[in-house]
Design a protein around this motif. Structure first.
Motif, PDB file in Angstrom:
ATOM      1  N   VAL A 212     -18.005  95.914  28.757  1.00 59.74           N
ATOM      2  CA  VAL A 212     -16.727  95.202  28.307  1.00 59.74           C
ATOM      3  C   VAL A 212     -16.115  95.531  26.942  1.00 59.74           C
ATOM      4  O   VAL A 212     -16.685  95.527  26.078  1.00 59.74           O
ATOM      5  CB  VAL A 212     -17.350  93.489  28.171  1.00 59.74           C
ATOM      6  N   PHE A 213     -14.903  95.317  26.828  1.00 57.96           N
ATOM      7  CA  PHE A 213     -14.151  95.772  25.453  1.00 57.96           C
ATOM      8  C   PHE A 213     -12.899  95.211  25.652  1.00 57.96           C
ATOM      9  O   PHE A 213     -12.361  94.652  26.950  1.00 57.96           O
ATOM     10  CB  PHE A 213     -14.330  97.176  25.286  1.00 57.96           C
ATOM     11  N   GLY A 214     -12.280  94.851  24.538  1.00 62.83           N
ATOM     12  CA  GLY A 214     -10.994  94.111  24.333  1.00 62.83           C
ATOM     13  C   GLY A 214     -10.106  94.905  23.507  1.00 62.83           C
ATOM     14  O   GLY A 214     -10.475  96.072  23.292  1.00 62.83           O
ATOM     15  N   ALA A 215      -8.726  94.410  23.224  1.00 59.78           N
ATOM     16  CA  ALA A 215      -7.774  95.160  22.774  1.00 59.78           C
ATOM     17  C   ALA A 215      -7.871  95.622  21.365  1.00 59.78           C
ATOM     18  O   ALA A 215      -7.583  96.662  20.761  1.00 59.78           O
ATOM     19  CB  ALA A 215      -6.473  94.666  23.055  1.00 59.78           C
ATOM     20  N   GLU A 216      -8.702  94.612  20.685  1.00 59.23           N
ATOM     21  CA  GLU A 216      -8.753  94.634  19.042  1.00 59.23           C
ATOM     22  C   GLU A 216     -10.206  95.494  18.598  1.00 59.23           C
ATOM     23  O   GLU A 216     -11.356  95.438  19.599  1.00 59.23           O
ATOM     24  CB  GLU A 216      -9.079  93.323  18.483  1.00 59.23           C
ATOM     25  N   PRO A 217     -10.052  96.290  17.859  1.00 51.95           N
ATOM     26  CA  PRO A 217     -11.358  96.953  17.156  1.00 51.95           C
ATOM     27  C   PRO A 217     -12.525  95.938  16.971  1.00 51.95           C
ATOM     28  O   PRO A 217     -12.359  94.812  16.315  1.00 51.95           O
ATOM     29  CB  PRO A 217     -11.042  97.611  15.944  1.00 51.95           C
ATOM     30  N   GLY A 218     -13.723  96.359  17.418  1.00 49.20           N
ATOM     31  CA  GLY A 218     -14.886  95.472  17.040  1.00 49.20           C
ATOM     32  C   GLY A 218     -15.376  94.520  18.647  1.00 49.20           C
ATOM     33  O   GLY A 218     -16.185  93.713  18.692  1.00 49.20           O
TER      34      GLY A 218
ATOM     35  N   TRP B 188      -5.410  92.268  26.140  1.00 45.55           N
ATOM     36  CA  TRP B 188      -6.160  92.509  27.313  1.00 45.55           C
ATOM     37  C   TRP B 188      -7.611  92.620  27.038  1.00 45.55           C
ATOM     38  O   TRP B 188      -8.043  92.657  26.072  1.00 45.55           O
ATOM     39  CB  TRP B 188      -5.612  93.984  27.695  1.00 45.55           C
ATOM     40  N   VAL B 189      -8.158  92.553  28.152  1.00 45.57           N
ATOM     41  CA  VAL B 189      -9.729  92.838  28.360  1.00 45.57           C
ATOM     42  C   VAL B 189     -10.047  93.882  29.320  1.00 45.57           C
ATOM     43  O   VAL B 189      -9.116  93.979  30.321  1.00 45.57           O
ATOM     44  CB  VAL B 189     -10.411  91.487  28.282  1.00 45.57           C
ATOM     45  N   ALA B 190     -11.116  94.439  29.263  1.00 43.35           N
ATOM     46  CA  ALA B 190     -11.508  95.736  30.056  1.00 43.35           C
ATOM     47  C   ALA B 190     -13.079  95.629  30.771  1.00 43.35           C
ATOM     48  O   ALA B 190     -13.606  95.043  29.857  1.00 43.35           O
ATOM     49  CB  ALA B 190     -11.506  97.023  29.542  1.00 43.35           C
ATOM     50  N   LEU B 191     -13.201  95.549  31.872  1.00 41.47           N
ATOM     51  CA  LEU B 191     -14.515  95.865  32.578  1.00 41.47           C
ATOM     52  C   LEU B 191     -14.754  97.162  33.054  1.00 41.47           C
ATOM     53  O   LEU B 191     -13.687  97.608  33.939  1.00 41.47           O
ATOM     54  CB  LEU B 191     -14.540  94.684  33.621  1.00 41.47           C
ATOM     55  N   ALA B 192     -15.818  98.051  32.605  1.00 42.45           N
ATOM     56  CA  ALA B 192     -15.916  99.376  33.021  1.00 42.45           C
ATOM     57  C   ALA B 192     -17.090  99.300  33.895  1.00 42.45           C
ATOM     58  O   ALA B 192     -18.201  98.968  33.362  1.00 42.45           O
ATOM     59  CB  ALA B 192     -15.773 100.143  32.102  1.00 42.45           C
ATOM     60  N   GLY B 193     -17.197  99.613  35.334  1.00 41.41           N
ATOM     61  CA  GLY B 193     -18.619  99.907  35.810  1.00 41.41           C
ATOM     62  C   GLY B 193     -18.881 101.527  36.081  1.00 41.41           C
ATOM     63  O   GLY B 193     -18.588 102.418  35.411  1.00 41.41           O
TER      64      GLY B 193
ATOM     65  N   LEU C 157     -11.341  98.360  35.113  1.00 40.13           N
ATOM     66  CA  LEU C 157     -10.201  97.215  35.263  1.00 40.13           C
ATOM     67  C   LEU C 157      -9.723  96.645  33.872  1.00 40.13           C
ATOM     68  O   LEU C 157     -10.719  96.571  33.083  1.00 40.13           O
ATOM     69  CB  LEU C 157     -10.943  96.125  36.009  1.00 40.13           C
ATOM     70  N   VAL C 158      -8.575  96.828  33.778  1.00 34.08           N
ATOM     71  CA  VAL C 158      -8.091  96.237  32.566  1.00 34.08           C
ATOM     72  C   VAL C 158      -7.198  95.046  32.838  1.00 34.08           C
ATOM     73  O   VAL C 158      -6.259  95.258  33.591  1.00 34.08           O
ATOM     74  CB  VAL C 158      -7.346  97.210  31.547  1.00 34.08           C
ATOM     75  N   PHE C 159      -7.293  94.025  32.244  1.00 34.79           N
ATOM     76  CA  PHE C 159      -6.677  92.738  32.752  1.00 34.79           C
ATOM     77  C   PHE C 159      -5.752  92.371  31.519  1.00 34.79           C
ATOM     78  O   PHE C 159      -6.427  92.166  30.250  1.00 34.79           O
ATOM     79  CB  PHE C 159      -7.512  91.626  32.917  1.00 34.79           C
ATOM     80  N   ALA C 160      -4.539  92.309  31.585  1.00 39.28           N
ATOM     81  CA  ALA C 160      -3.496  92.044  30.555  1.00 39.28           C
ATOM     82  C   ALA C 160      -2.450  90.838  31.091  1.00 39.28           C
ATOM     83  O   ALA C 160      -1.893  90.659  31.864  1.00 39.28           O
ATOM     84  CB  ALA C 160      -2.553  93.227  30.560  1.00 39.28           C
TER      85      ALA C 160
END
Length: 283
Positions: free
Chosen positions: A183-189, A203-208, A213-216
């Motif tokens: 899981v990661f988001g648009a902002e560093p950190g 946006w936030v991302a989910l990577a399997g 998937l990137v949700f915006a």
């Protein structure tokens, strides 16, 4: 409830999603239209429906656990002082018909019913757009109008007393794999579930395993809703219509949200995800 043939959604010459309008589900699942399976252009399935851990999770769609006390999410209801309990309070999203239905998208009319009462009328638009050879975007807008003739409000388990559980609105249940997704988001950190869950982010991302998937949030109002993110317990991302307080919906009023989801093969990094989001939201 009678099942009917799913509507197919196509992008770049491939079927990338199936949309079920009238699923034959028990009332305690809060029956509603949903997208499943949704796939990458390479054919990887990136949604899950009726999983063993949460059998009321239905692919990708719109689900709200509390509309004036009625459950349009499915499963148990969180009640202050009692916890999560089984209640006879489930609603149904009824598919009234398509105003438009093309291979790359559709415009749908729905009605949200509970206890024999029509509470909300929904206008839903779904469209698929190719971004690259390995990524496409699912653009989902829902407009909900209060047609009950009285003031309503939208709540969540969080507003009803369960911290960290402000789910309700757009929701995407991803498939559970051997390892939890990244899981990661648009902002560093913003590099894990804890830092992204409950945060307001473009946006936030989910990577399997072989997919991202990137949700915006595609409107200013949508971006004000914090994200609901799960990875360790189960993989799912959604918006929070009622995060800190209930969302009032006066009689006759309408609220609108738009979420664009990038569906990509492979593992994207932050810069790659950001570039695809910019392309998807502007297209």
């Amino acid at each position: 409830m009678t099942a009917e043939r799913p509507t197919l959604l196509r992008c770049a010459g491939r079927t990338v999603a199936r949309y079920t309008t009238r699923p034959p589900l028990a009332l305690d699942h809060s029956p509603r239209p949903y997208l499943h399976p949704v796939t990458t252009l390479g054919g990887r399935v990136v949604t899950e429906t009726v999983p063993e851990d949460h059998p009321h999770h239905l692919g990708a769609g719109v689900a709200v656990p509390d509309v004036a006390g009625h459950n349009f999410w499915g499963g148990r209801t969180f009640v202050q002082g009692r916890g999560s309990v089984e209640l006879d309070n489930h609603g149904v999203q009824r598919h009234d018909g398509f105003k438009l239905c093309d291979p790359d998208g559709f415009v749908e009319e729905l009605t949200w019913w509970a206890a024999g009462e029509r509470l909300l009328r929904e206008h839903r638009t779904v469209a698929a757009t190719a971004l690259t050879d390995t990524a496409w975007a699912l653009d989902l807008t829902f407009s909900l109008a209060n047609v009950s003739g009285r003031d309503l409000s939208v709540g969540s388990p969080a507003t009803n007393g369960r911290p960290g559980a402000a789910y309700g609105g757009f929701f995407w249940r991803a498939p559970k794999e051997a390892a939890a997704p990244v899981v990661f988001g648009a902002e560093p950190g913003a590099d894990d579930e804890e830092s992204v869950h409950g945060a307001r982010s473009d946006w936030v991302a989910l990577a399997g395993e072989g997919w991202t998937l990137v949700f915006a949030g595609a409107t200013e109002t949508t971006r004000r809703d914090p994200w609901f993110v799960r990875a360790a317990e189960y993989p799912g991302v959604g918006s929070s219509l009622a995060h800190d307080d209930r969302l009032p919906v006066p009689a006759g009023e309408t609220f609108v949200r738009r979420v664009v989801t990038v569906v990509a093969d492979g593992r994207l990094d932050r810069s790659g995800a950001a570039a695809l989001v910019r392309k998807a939201v502007s297209s």
